[in-house]
Scaffold this motif. Structure first.
Motif, PDB file in Angstrom:
ATOM      1  N   THR A  19       2.246  19.490  29.657  1.00 32.57           N
ATOM      2  CA  THR A  19       2.221  18.272  28.840  1.00 32.57           C
ATOM      3  C   THR A  19       3.609  17.811  28.413  1.00 32.57           C
ATOM      4  OG1 THR A  19       1.968  19.543  26.781  1.00 32.57           O
ATOM      5  CG2 THR A  19      -0.053  18.880  27.926  1.00 32.57           C
ATOM      6  N   TYR A  20       4.680  18.461  28.882  1.00 39.97           N
ATOM      7  CA  TYR A  20       6.018  18.139  28.403  1.00 39.97           C
ATOM      8  C   TYR A  20       6.419  16.679  28.627  1.00 39.97           C
ATOM      9  CZ  TYR A  20       7.285  22.994  27.292  1.00 39.97           C
ATOM     10  OH  TYR A  20       7.365  24.238  26.731  1.00 39.97           O
ATOM     11  N   PRO A  21       6.122  16.082  29.793  1.00 45.77           N
ATOM     12  CA  PRO A  21       6.499  14.664  29.937  1.00 45.77           C
ATOM     13  C   PRO A  21       5.866  13.769  28.878  1.00 45.77           C
ATOM     14  CG  PRO A  21       6.010  15.615  32.071  1.00 45.77           C
ATOM     15  CD  PRO A  21       5.592  16.636  31.044  1.00 45.77           C
ATOM     16  N   SER A  22       4.614  14.066  28.483  1.00 47.08           N
ATOM     17  CA  SER A  22       3.973  13.243  27.451  1.00 47.08           C
ATOM     18  C   SER A  22       4.587  13.511  26.085  1.00 47.08           C
ATOM     19  CB  SER A  22       2.467  13.508  27.409  1.00 47.08           C
ATOM     20  OG  SER A  22       2.189  14.848  27.058  1.00 47.08           O
ATOM     21  N   VAL A  23       5.121  14.732  25.860  1.00 48.50           N
ATOM     22  CA  VAL A  23       5.848  15.018  24.618  1.00 48.50           C
ATOM     23  C   VAL A  23       7.066  14.117  24.525  1.00 48.50           C
ATOM     24  CG1 VAL A  23       7.209  16.748  23.388  1.00 48.50           C
ATOM     25  CG2 VAL A  23       5.042  17.395  24.431  1.00 48.50           C
ATOM     26  N   ALA A  24       7.803  13.989  25.628  1.00 49.90           N
ATOM     27  CA  ALA A  24       8.982  13.118  25.651  1.00 49.90           C
ATOM     28  C   ALA A  24       8.608  11.683  25.327  1.00 49.90           C
ATOM     29  CB  ALA A  24       9.666  13.198  27.012  1.00 49.90           C
ATOM     30  N   ALA A  25       7.466  11.244  25.839  1.00 53.81           N
ATOM     31  CA  ALA A  25       7.047   9.861  25.627  1.00 53.81           C
ATOM     32  C   ALA A  25       6.751   9.560  24.169  1.00 53.81           C
ATOM     33  CB  ALA A  25       5.815   9.564  26.480  1.00 53.81           C
ATOM     34  N   ARG A  26       6.407  10.600  23.395  1.00 56.86           N
ATOM     35  CA  ARG A  26       6.056  10.388  21.995  1.00 56.86           C
ATOM     36  C   ARG A  26       7.240  10.544  21.052  1.00 56.86           C
ATOM     37  NH1 ARG A  26       1.863  13.922  23.480  1.00 56.86           N
ATOM     38  NH2 ARG A  26       2.762  15.590  22.212  1.00 56.86           N
ATOM     39  N   LYS A  27       8.377  11.007  21.549  1.00 55.62           N
ATOM     40  CA  LYS A  27       9.496  11.335  20.671  1.00 55.62           C
ATOM     41  C   LYS A  27      10.646  10.365  20.846  1.00 55.62           C
ATOM     42  CE  LYS A  27      10.520  15.594  19.791  1.00 55.62           C
ATOM     43  NZ  LYS A  27      10.901  17.007  19.829  1.00 55.62           N
ATOM     44  N   GLY A  28      11.210   9.941  19.733  1.00 55.77           N
ATOM     45  CA  GLY A  28      12.400   9.113  19.778  1.00 55.77           C
ATOM     46  C   GLY A  28      13.645   9.959  19.603  1.00 55.77           C
ATOM     47  N   CYS A  29      14.763   9.446  20.097  1.00 54.30           N
ATOM     48  CA  CYS A  29      16.018  10.174  19.965  1.00 54.30           C
ATOM     49  C   CYS A  29      16.406  10.302  18.494  1.00 54.30           C
ATOM     50  CB  CYS A  29      17.131   9.460  20.726  1.00 54.30           C
ATOM     51  SG  CYS A  29      16.914   9.496  22.510  1.00 54.30           S
ATOM     52  N   ARG A  30      16.979  11.443  18.161  1.00 53.27           N
ATOM     53  CA  ARG A  30      17.440  11.679  16.804  1.00 53.27           C
ATOM     54  C   ARG A  30      18.957  11.640  16.775  1.00 53.27           C
ATOM     55  NH1 ARG A  30      14.456  15.817  18.099  1.00 53.27           N
ATOM     56  NH2 ARG A  30      16.129  17.328  17.785  1.00 53.27           N
ATOM     57  N   GLY A  31      19.516  11.466  15.586  1.00 47.68           N
ATOM     58  CA  GLY A  31      20.965  11.528  15.426  1.00 47.68           C
ATOM     59  C   GLY A  31      21.645  10.209  15.707  1.00 47.68           C
ATOM     60  N   ALA A  32      22.933  10.177  15.432  1.00 51.56           N
ATOM     61  CA  ALA A  32      23.728   8.963  15.641  1.00 51.56           C
ATOM     62  C   ALA A  32      23.955   8.737  17.126  1.00 51.56           C
ATOM     63  CB  ALA A  32      25.057   9.092  14.905  1.00 51.56           C
ATOM     64  N   GLY A  33      24.417   7.536  17.467  1.00 50.92           N
ATOM     65  CA  GLY A  33      24.555   7.155  18.859  1.00 50.92           C
ATOM     66  C   GLY A  33      25.503   8.009  19.662  1.00 50.92           C
ATOM     67  N   GLY A  34      26.502   8.605  19.019  1.00 48.47           N
ATOM     68  CA  GLY A  34      27.460   9.422  19.743  1.00 48.47           C
ATOM     69  C   GLY A  34      27.048  10.870  19.889  1.00 48.47           C
ATOM     70  N   GLU A  35      25.913  11.250  19.307  1.00 47.35           N
ATOM     71  CA  GLU A  35      25.478  12.643  19.309  1.00 47.35           C
ATOM     72  C   GLU A  35      24.507  12.897  20.452  1.00 47.35           C
ATOM     73  OE1 GLU A  35      22.753  15.529  16.469  1.00 47.35           O
ATOM     74  OE2 GLU A  35      24.054  14.033  15.541  1.00 47.35           O
ATOM     75  N   THR A  36      24.670  14.005  21.148  1.00 49.28           N
ATOM     76  CA  THR A  36      23.721  14.419  22.170  1.00 49.28           C
ATOM     77  C   THR A  36      22.770  15.441  21.563  1.00 49.28           C
ATOM     78  OG1 THR A  36      25.266  14.051  23.993  1.00 49.28           O
ATOM     79  CG2 THR A  36      23.443  15.548  24.410  1.00 49.28           C
ATOM     80  N   THR A  37      21.490  15.189  21.695  1.00 49.79           N
ATOM     81  CA  THR A  37      20.486  16.114  21.161  1.00 49.79           C
ATOM     82  C   THR A  37      19.655  16.668  22.307  1.00 49.79           C
ATOM     83  OG1 THR A  37      18.910  14.321  20.762  1.00 49.79           O
ATOM     84  CG2 THR A  37      20.357  14.930  18.948  1.00 49.79           C
ATOM     85  N   VAL A  38      19.385  17.952  22.233  1.00 51.88           N
ATOM     86  CA  VAL A  38      18.596  18.634  23.261  1.00 51.88           C
ATOM     87  C   VAL A  38      17.496  19.421  22.579  1.00 51.88           C
ATOM     88  CG1 VAL A  38      18.626  20.273  25.177  1.00 51.88           C
ATOM     89  CG2 VAL A  38      20.658  18.853  24.721  1.00 51.88           C
ATOM     90  N   ASP A  39      16.269  19.194  23.004  1.00 45.19           N
ATOM     91  CA  ASP A  39      15.138  19.975  22.503  1.00 45.19           C
ATOM     92  C   ASP A  39      14.808  21.056  23.517  1.00 45.19           C
ATOM     93  OD1 ASP A  39      15.063  18.267  20.391  1.00 45.19           O
ATOM     94  OD2 ASP A  39      13.008  17.577  20.691  1.00 45.19           O
ATOM     95  N   PHE A  40      14.957  22.307  23.081  1.00 42.20           N
ATOM     96  CA  PHE A  40      14.509  23.427  23.898  1.00 42.20           C
ATOM     97  C   PHE A  40      13.039  23.661  23.564  1.00 42.20           C
ATOM     98  CE2 PHE A  40      18.989  23.971  24.423  1.00 42.20           C
ATOM     99  CZ  PHE A  40      19.152  24.694  25.608  1.00 42.20           C
ATOM    100  N   LEU A  41      12.169  23.177  24.427  1.00 41.53           N
ATOM    101  CA  LEU A  41      10.745  23.290  24.182  1.00 41.53           C
ATOM    102  C   LEU A  41      10.325  24.763  24.286  1.00 41.53           C
ATOM    103  CD1 LEU A  41       9.777  20.105  26.186  1.00 41.53           C
ATOM    104  CD2 LEU A  41       9.875  20.356  23.708  1.00 41.53           C
ATOM    105  N   TYR A  42       9.268  25.117  23.577  1.00 45.71           N
ATOM    106  CA  TYR A  42       8.959  26.519  23.288  1.00 45.71           C
ATOM    107  C   TYR A  42       7.682  26.931  24.001  1.00 45.71           C
ATOM    108  CZ  TYR A  42       8.027  30.585  20.181  1.00 45.71           C
ATOM    109  OH  TYR A  42       7.788  31.829  19.642  1.00 45.71           O
ATOM    110  N   CYS A  43       7.810  27.862  24.954  1.00 43.12           N
ATOM    111  CA  CYS A  43       6.601  28.255  25.686  1.00 43.12           C
ATOM    112  C   CYS A  43       6.585  29.725  26.053  1.00 43.12           C
ATOM    113  CB  CYS A  43       6.415  27.381  26.925  1.00 43.12           C
ATOM    114  SG  CYS A  43       7.721  27.517  28.174  1.00 43.12           S
TER     115      CYS A  43
END
Length: 375
Positions: free
Chosen positions: A82-106
């Motif tokens: 279901t990970y692609p659908s998780v991405a579809a539900r989440k908006g980017c966090r942080g300021a525009g210059g920040e790179t955010t990475v979610d390490f999904l947990y399985c």
């Protein structure tokens, strides 16, 4: 670890930036059910990877037995289906210059599973304990394709089981980055203490014994601090023990009356089944249970022992019943504001500890609307 050339990406628009779900398609990186592991990446404005990065470990508890892990493998906490659908539900966090990475947990072991061979659970199903490898293959990808090595600052964070992962693995992440990169940890509600159940369950039913089972079942010894394990063995999968060996500066966000711990370590009957957010059920705790709750704050503060932690560390310690951080403030700052003050102060000691009636171990206090009321 070798990185497979083929990548699957679902690119989504969020706040003017693109959010990618990336399946790593690597034999080493698999969820419990054997599906390929993947991460979510929201790239910052710096095309070469410079600037601030946030690496966020997802939470979601643990599986304490093969049977529990097999059941978990059929859910989003054990499979990447279901990970692609998780991405579809989440908006980017942080300021525009920040790179955010979610390490999904399985993996069900706070990214500590490291078994080379899959477990043949039954005739038709193999199970994979690969959380540590998932993390490392994800880092391989970010270093090779997103310029993680060019980051100025990397904030490793996570909530709940992801908060524990932050304690357990931030030093390892720092070891994989250039010495010039500033790396800090910000574990949230991840300081699960080493304590029994105070008689509310049989003596054998304890959180420490369950975490020992996780450590042994998933071969976590190969992914945790060797220095800690030399002294303490399996106990190094628990935050109060691991913290003594961490070298990377940490800012700890924690309530001393963590609601999950009151439910799942202390096993308080009056809190079992209670929601982790408003609206809360009216309190039905009796005087004995109220006393157990009050004592939990003393236990946690004793094991945190923050005045003995390195001078470069900081934290925001609430005093209400919540699993997470409340919307309240301590010393005039919310948790986010206190973390920013610590970070921009170059890691100088910054501890905000809520005092109930002038005491850092008393409570709970109802510090914010999103806290479970006490009594």
């Amino acid at each position: 670890m070798a990185l497979a050339a083929s990548l699957a990406a679902a690119v989504l628009s969020a706040a003017g930036r693109s959010y990618e779900y990336i399946s790593l398609n690597n034999d080493d990186a698999r969820c419990l059910d054997g599906s390929f592991y993947g991460i979510l990446v929201c790239q910052g404005a710096g095309s070469n990877g410079s600037g601030t990065w946030t690496l966020d470990f997802q939470g979601g508890g643990w599986c304490y037995s093969k049977q529990e892990c097999a059941a978990r493998a059929a859910t989003a906490l054990g499979s990447s289906a279901t990970y692609p659908s998780v991405a579809a539900r989440k908006g980017c966090r942080g300021a525009g210059g920040e790179t955010t990475v979610d390490f999904l947990y399985c993996d069900g072991a706070s990214f500590s599973g490291n078994a080379l061979e899959p477990l043949q659970y039954n005739a038709s199903f193999k199970m994979y304990y690969r959380g540590s490898r998932n993390m490392d293959v994800g880092l391989d990808f970010l270093l090779a394709h997103y310029g993680l090595a060019n980051a100025d600052t990397v904030v490793v964070t996570g909530r709940s089981a992801g908060g524990l992962a932050t304690f357990l693995h931030t030093d390892h992440i720092a070891s994989r980055l250039p010495a010039a990169t500033r790396v800090v940890g910000n574990p949230t509600c991840g300081f699960f203490i080493d304590h029994g159940n105070d008689g509310y369950k049989p003596p054998s039913v304890t959180y420490p014994s369950r975490m020992q089972a996780v450590f042994e079942m998933q071969n976590a010894s190969s992914s945790l601090s060797p220095e800690c394990q030399k002294d303490l063995g399996w106990q190094c999968i628990m935050a109060p023990h691991a913290v003594k060996y961490i070298k990377t500066p940490m800012f700890i966000s924690q309530s001393r009356f963590d609601q999950w711990q009151l439910n799942n370590e202390l096993f308080l009957p009056c809190l079992e089944g209670q929601s982790y957010g408003p609206p809360y059920k009216p309190s039905v705790c009796n005087a004995t249970e109220d006393a157990s709750i009050t004592n939990w704050g003393k236990y946690l503060m004793g094991q945190l022992n923050y005045t003995q932690l390195p001078s470069s560390w900081g934290g925001w310690v609430d005093a209400c019943i919540i699993h997470g951080v409340s919307t309240g403030s301590i010393d005039g700052k919310t948790n986010a504001q206190a973390f920013d003050a610590w970070l921009t102060g170059n890691g100088t000691t910054y501890w905000s500890v809520f005092k109930c009636n002038g005491s850092e171990i008393a409570g709970p206090c109802n510090t914010a609307p999103d806290c479970a009321p006490f009594p």
